[in-house]
Design an enzyme around this catalytic site. Structure first.
Site, PDB file in Angstrom:
ATOM      1  N   ARG A  26       0.678  -1.074  -0.003  1.00  0.00           N
ATOM      2  CA  ARG A  26       0.123   0.057   0.076  1.00  0.00           C
ATOM      3  C   ARG A  26       0.872   1.349   0.223  1.00  0.00           C
ATOM      4  O   ARG A  26       0.452   2.289   0.569  1.00  0.00           O
ATOM      5  CB  ARG A  26      -0.932   0.194   1.104  1.00  0.00           C
ATOM      6  CG  ARG A  26      -1.865  -1.335   1.250  1.00  0.00           C
ATOM      7  CD  ARG A  26      -2.759  -1.022   2.268  1.00  0.00           C
ATOM      8  NE  ARG A  26      -3.899  -2.024   2.613  1.00  0.00           N
ATOM      9  CZ  ARG A  26      -4.404  -2.700   3.532  1.00  0.00           C
ATOM     10  NH1 ARG A  26      -4.172  -1.925   4.747  1.00  0.00           N
ATOM     11  NH2 ARG A  26      -5.359  -3.377   3.449  1.00  0.00           N
ATOM     12  N   ARG A  30      -3.863   6.360   0.921  1.00  0.00           N
ATOM     13  CA  ARG A  30      -4.278   7.451   1.585  1.00  0.00           C
ATOM     14  C   ARG A  30      -3.527   8.200   2.303  1.00  0.00           C
ATOM     15  O   ARG A  30      -3.910   9.109   2.714  1.00  0.00           O
ATOM     16  CB  ARG A  30      -5.708   7.084   2.124  1.00  0.00           C
ATOM     17  CG  ARG A  30      -6.733   6.588   1.097  1.00  0.00           C
ATOM     18  CD  ARG A  30      -7.983   5.877   1.699  1.00  0.00           C
ATOM     19  NE  ARG A  30      -7.646   4.620   2.477  1.00  0.00           N
ATOM     20  CZ  ARG A  30      -8.464   4.012   3.134  1.00  0.00           C
ATOM     21  NH1 ARG A  30      -9.626   4.492   3.548  1.00  0.00           N
ATOM     22  NH2 ARG A  30      -8.305   2.778   3.719  1.00  0.00           N
ATOM     23  N   ARG A  39      -7.309  11.068  -6.220  1.00  0.00           N
ATOM     24  CA  ARG A  39      -8.747  10.319  -5.812  1.00  0.00           C
ATOM     25  C   ARG A  39      -9.860  11.182  -6.106  1.00  0.00           C
ATOM     26  O   ARG A  39     -10.864  10.821  -6.719  1.00  0.00           O
ATOM     27  CB  ARG A  39      -8.770   9.373  -4.668  1.00  0.00           C
ATOM     28  CG  ARG A  39      -9.855   8.751  -4.424  1.00  0.00           C
ATOM     29  CD  ARG A  39      -9.914   7.526  -3.228  1.00  0.00           C
ATOM     30  NE  ARG A  39     -11.308   7.161  -3.202  1.00  0.00           N
ATOM     31  CZ  ARG A  39     -11.630   6.166  -2.316  1.00  0.00           C
ATOM     32  NH1 ARG A  39     -10.576   5.605  -1.554  1.00  0.00           N
ATOM     33  NH2 ARG A  39     -12.858   5.730  -2.172  1.00  0.00           N
ATOM     34  N   ASP A  76      -6.667  -3.185  -7.440  1.00  0.00           N
ATOM     35  CA  ASP A  76      -7.418  -3.691  -6.348  1.00  0.00           C
ATOM     36  C   ASP A  76      -7.391  -5.197  -6.821  1.00  0.00           C
ATOM     37  O   ASP A  76      -7.541  -5.715  -7.725  1.00  0.00           O
ATOM     38  CB  ASP A  76      -8.756  -3.369  -6.181  1.00  0.00           C
ATOM     39  CG  ASP A  76      -9.200  -3.857  -4.994  1.00  0.00           C
ATOM     40  OD1 ASP A  76      -9.115  -3.343  -4.093  1.00  0.00           O
ATOM     41  OD2 ASP A  76     -10.177  -4.929  -4.838  1.00  0.00           O
ATOM     42  N   TYR A 153     -14.173 -13.526  -1.076  1.00  0.00           N
ATOM     43  CA  TYR A 153     -14.989 -12.104  -1.140  1.00  0.00           C
ATOM     44  C   TYR A 153     -16.296 -12.423  -1.996  1.00  0.00           C
ATOM     45  O   TYR A 153     -17.446 -11.981  -2.029  1.00  0.00           O
ATOM     46  CB  TYR A 153     -14.232 -11.262  -1.881  1.00  0.00           C
ATOM     47  CG  TYR A 153     -13.383 -10.456  -0.732  1.00  0.00           C
ATOM     48  CD1 TYR A 153     -13.650  -9.415  -0.103  1.00  0.00           C
ATOM     49  CD2 TYR A 153     -11.898 -10.673  -0.942  1.00  0.00           C
ATOM     50  CE1 TYR A 153     -12.799  -8.593   0.848  1.00  0.00           C
ATOM     51  CE2 TYR A 153     -11.058  -9.984  -0.022  1.00  0.00           C
ATOM     52  CZ  TYR A 153     -11.469  -9.182   0.823  1.00  0.00           C
ATOM     53  OH  TYR A 153     -10.695  -8.228   1.631  1.00  0.00           O
TER      54      TYR A 153
END
Length: 323
Positions: A26, A30, A39, A76, A153
């Site tokens: 990552r 963010r 974003r 992703d 998922y």
């Protein structure tokens, strides 16, 4: 194009390097204000991930700040099931959700391997663009989620605290779960091969949820290092629950080891970060085959300057310790 910095690839090949390569899970994310600004331009996470130009921009952002030894594709792990028609979205504060989860054999029978240059062309276009923009500075890592993680998922419809639905499917209809895993596995193989063809120079499989299985259903990580080392992979990532010395000893030099600083270290002071970096490097010891990383990903509230301290300390201390 000749790589200006090939430490990562040499380390995965267990060849000597002048200092230990470092990249961070990552690392594009963010915690960087420039990521948040990009974003906002995209309007949503999926708007960012499916736009090759913006995905390229956020992939390169951490390399402009830090002396990292690799870029990793911004994407992703759930792009494959989304391309299968499950309808992926991200709700603020809730994580990923599928509008059409897979719950039974009939749902599974409708699944097919996506075409990598149509349904997932945006990923391949991003890989091609990033490789061009990197200009040979560092290698580019592509990735996928593991088949079981993707299946979790897909069946749960998102994240889960107890994975009740996928475990029930495994016990009630194991043949159906195997059919699901078959089509997802074929998709992952095709997806990684397409990324490689588009220009990715290393490929990583993130097995986020494998460790929640009981031994007779599947394998986790730390208890099964020996088996994982025999998988044919060049490198094996480990988290902070196993020491690098132990991981290196148990894998017998068959694979490079990636890891394994606890990400929470980055909330500590710069002096503490440097101390933990040195301890992690000392745990691995001398010799080739170590790629420094966190045992998990960076969090949004982490200080970018602390990330800089970590990256610089890895290079400083490992340069002193190379034989």
């Amino acid at each position: 194009m000749t790589l200006q910095n090939d430490r990562l690839l040499r380390a995965f090949a267990r060849q000597p390097v002048d200092r230990t390569p470092v990249w961070l899970m990552r690392q594009a994310g963010r915690y960087l204000p420039e990521y948040r600004a990009t974003r906002a331009v995209a309007g949503s996470f999926m708007g960012l991930a499916t736009n090759p130009e913006l995905a390229c921009e956020v992939t390169l952002q951490p390399l402009r700040r830090f002396d990292l030894d690799a870029a990793i594709l911004f994407s992703d792990i759930l792009t494959i099931p989304d391309a299968m028609g499950l309808g992926l979205s991200f709700e603020t504060g809730e994580g990923p959700r599928f509008a059409r989860p897979v719950r039974n054999a009939a749902d599974i029978a409708r699944l097919a391997v996506p075409d990598m240059e149509t349904e997932l062309r945006y990923v391949m276009d991003a890989v091609r663009l990033i490789r061009r923009e990197l200009g040979g500075k560092v290698p580019l890592i592509g990735f996928s989620g593991s088949p079981f993680t993707l299946a979790c998922y897909m069946v749960e419809g998102g994240g889960s605290d107890n994975f009740a639905r996928v475990k029930a499917l495994a016990l009630d209809d194991p043949a159906a779960l195997h059919r699901l895993l078959d089509v997802v596995t074929e998709s992952v193989i095709a997806y990684l091969a397409a990324q490689r063809a588009a220009g990715a120079q290393a490929l990583m499989v993130f097995d986020t949820w494998g460790g929640m299985l009981s031994p007779h259903l599947g394998k986790g990580n730390a208890p099964y290092l020996e088996e994982l080392a025999a998988s044919g992979a060049e490198g094996l990532g480990v988290d902070w629950t196993v020491s690098l010395a132990d991981a290196r000893s148990r894998t017998g030099g068959k694979v490079a080891i990636q890891g394994n600083l606890d990400p929470s270290t980055l909330y500590a002071s710069p002096d503490a970060i440097r101390r933990e970096v040195r301890r992690t490097l000392d745990s691995y010891g001398h010799g080739p085959g170590h790629v420094f990383n966190l045992g998990h990903g960076l969090s949004p509230d982490m200080d970018p300057e602390h990330v800089r301290v970590l990256v610089d300390a890895v290079h400083e201390f490992s340069a002193r310790s190379q034989p």
